[in-house]
Design a protein around this motif. Structure first.
Motif, PDB file in Angstrom:
ATOM      1  N   MET A 142      26.336 -35.656 -66.609  1.00 31.94           N
ATOM      2  CA  MET A 142      27.319 -36.172 -65.655  1.00 31.94           C
ATOM      3  C   MET A 142      28.567 -35.306 -65.698  1.00 31.94           C
ATOM      4  N   GLY A 143      29.178 -35.063 -64.533  1.00 29.26           N
ATOM      5  CA  GLY A 143      30.402 -34.295 -64.468  1.00 29.26           C
ATOM      6  C   GLY A 143      31.331 -34.874 -63.429  1.00 29.26           C
ATOM      7  N   THR A 144      32.619 -34.693 -63.650  1.00 25.92           N
ATOM      8  CA  THR A 144      33.613 -35.182 -62.693  1.00 25.92           C
ATOM      9  C   THR A 144      33.937 -34.082 -61.696  1.00 25.92           C
ATOM     10  N   VAL A 145      33.816 -34.401 -60.425  1.00 22.62           N
ATOM     11  CA  VAL A 145      34.158 -33.475 -59.351  1.00 22.62           C
ATOM     12  C   VAL A 145      35.516 -33.877 -58.792  1.00 22.62           C
ATOM     13  N   ASP A 151      32.547 -39.138 -60.271  1.00 27.39           N
ATOM     14  CA  ASP A 151      31.647 -38.796 -61.369  1.00 27.39           C
ATOM     15  C   ASP A 151      30.233 -38.707 -60.809  1.00 27.39           C
ATOM     16  N   GLN A 152      29.581 -37.577 -61.029  1.00 22.16           N
ATOM     17  CA  GLN A 152      28.257 -37.353 -60.459  1.00 22.16           C
ATOM     18  C   GLN A 152      27.250 -37.058 -61.560  1.00 22.16           C
ATOM     19  N   ARG A 153      26.027 -37.502 -61.322  1.00 21.48           N
ATOM     20  CA  ARG A 153      24.952 -37.236 -62.270  1.00 21.48           C
ATOM     21  C   ARG A 153      23.637 -37.077 -61.521  1.00 21.48           C
ATOM     22  N   GLU A 205      22.526 -36.947 -57.522  1.00 18.07           N
ATOM     23  CA  GLU A 205      23.810 -36.938 -56.814  1.00 18.07           C
ATOM     24  C   GLU A 205      24.539 -35.615 -57.043  1.00 18.07           C
ATOM     25  N   ARG A 206      24.526 -35.154 -58.277  1.00 17.72           N
ATOM     26  CA  ARG A 206      25.156 -33.873 -58.601  1.00 17.72           C
ATOM     27  C   ARG A 206      24.415 -32.718 -57.928  1.00 17.72           C
ATOM     28  N   TRP A 257      25.235 -32.598 -54.272  1.00  9.60           N
ATOM     29  CA  TRP A 257      26.582 -32.049 -54.083  1.00  9.60           C
ATOM     30  C   TRP A 257      26.555 -30.525 -54.128  1.00  9.60           C
ATOM     31  N   ARG A 276      28.709 -30.384 -50.857  1.00  7.00           N
ATOM     32  CA  ARG A 276      29.985 -29.692 -51.055  1.00  7.00           C
ATOM     33  C   ARG A 276      30.331 -28.809 -49.859  1.00  7.00           C
TER      34      ARG A 276
END
Length: 313
Positions: free
Chosen positions: A1-4, A105-107, A110-111, A114, A119
């Motif tokens: 998971m990461g915050t975009v 927050d994407q994982r 979803e990530r 993006w 994006r």
């Protein structure tokens, strides 16, 4: 998971209160900011206020915070998380900053979505929104956003697909022309702000049909053949935000019935394709939101805006 965290800003040569007035009209009938009809418009279940629910296209969110003329924050609906926000910041007499921030927050998928598509599309839509603000306030755009090939491809592949529906009662020309038919069907797409309401612009049939009639919001096209008669109605219902294409077919003899039996299965596919192509063509050819509203928003003596600044995650 990461915050975009994705940020787009535009310095505008206009007072903050004028830019804020544009922000207050988001999702309204005369929304001067969101880049519709090229993209699905923002719709809410009520006027812009905390608690208003809706979104644009498949992206669903709710108004979480709203300071009229200054800031509006939209919280993504579950299972999503995070927010996107538009705000206006004064920079002194006659200048302001318009900012769009997305944080989420994407994982997993979803990530991946993006990185692969969202994006690029998101960045284009936001830059076109900022273009509209600049255009509405100054009458010009210093450096208009450009849709890259990849964004155009994603836009084409995800364009609205007509949905099957009932033949509208309001399609009076069609009902009068063929009150009895062996077959009928109808497909509808969303009418977006900025699209033409004149049914003549929505003639979806190739070539020159021998029957062409118009009555108010309805256009009727067709042919009176020896073996088969058909009519196609296009009804533009601006109040219901809907364009409906309805077809009726009546064979006259066994040759007409044979012809219709051969093409019947392909007809729904062709009808959907013709309506979808017309919808996309008219949406992409329409004036931008900023252009539609610039004439009554531009003040005399205002200079063109500055170049955009983009910070991408």
């Amino acid at each position: 998971m990461g915050t975009v965290r994705n940020v787009h800003i535009r310095t505008l040569p206009a007072p903050a209160d004028r830019a804020g007035a544009l922000l207050d009209r988001i999702a309204g009938a005369d929304d001067p900011l969101f880049p519709s009809p090229a993209w699905a418009p923002v719709r809410f279940d009520r006027p812009l206020a905390v608690g208003a629910a809706g979104g644009h296209g498949p992206v669903r969110y709710t108004v979480a915070e709203y300071e009229p003329g200054r800031r509006v924050r939209f919280a993504f609906d579950p299972p999503g998380n995070g927010f996107h926000e538009l705000s206006v910041e004064p920079l002194g007499p006659g200048r302001c900053l318009l900012r769009h921030v997305l944080e989420q927050d994407q994982r997993g998928t979803e990530r991946l979505a993006w990185l692969l598509a969202v994006r690029a599309v998101h960045g284009t839509v936001v830059e076109e929104l900022l273009d509209n603000a600049e255009l509405a306030l100054t009458g010009a755009t210093a450096r208009p956003a450009r849709r890259g090939r990849y964004v155009r491809l994603v836009q084409r592949l995800t364009w609205d697909r007509p949905a099957a529906t009932d033949v509208p009662e309001a399609a009076g020309l069609l009902h009068a022309a063929l009150p009895v038919a062996d077959h009928q069907d109808a497909f509808a797409v969303e009418w977006r702000p900025g699209m033409p309401a004149d049914p003549e612009a929505w003639n979806v049939l190739p070539g020159d049909p021998s029957v062409v009639e118009y009555d108010g919001a309805e256009g009727l096209y067709g042919e009176d053949g020896k073996h088969l008669t058909y009519r196609v109605s296009v009804l533009v219902d601006e109040s219901a935000r809907r364009v409906t294409m309805s077809s009726r077919v009546r064979p006259h003899d066994r040759w007409g019935r044979l012809h219709w039996a051969l093409v019947r299965r392909a007809h729904p596919v062709a009808a959907r394709l013709l309506l979808r192509r017309a919808h996309r063509r008219l949406a992409l050819a329409a004036l931008r939101a900023g252009e539609r509203h610039a004439s009554h928003l531009v003040s005399d003596g205002v200079d063109a805006g500055s170049d955009p600044v983009v910070l991408m995650s």
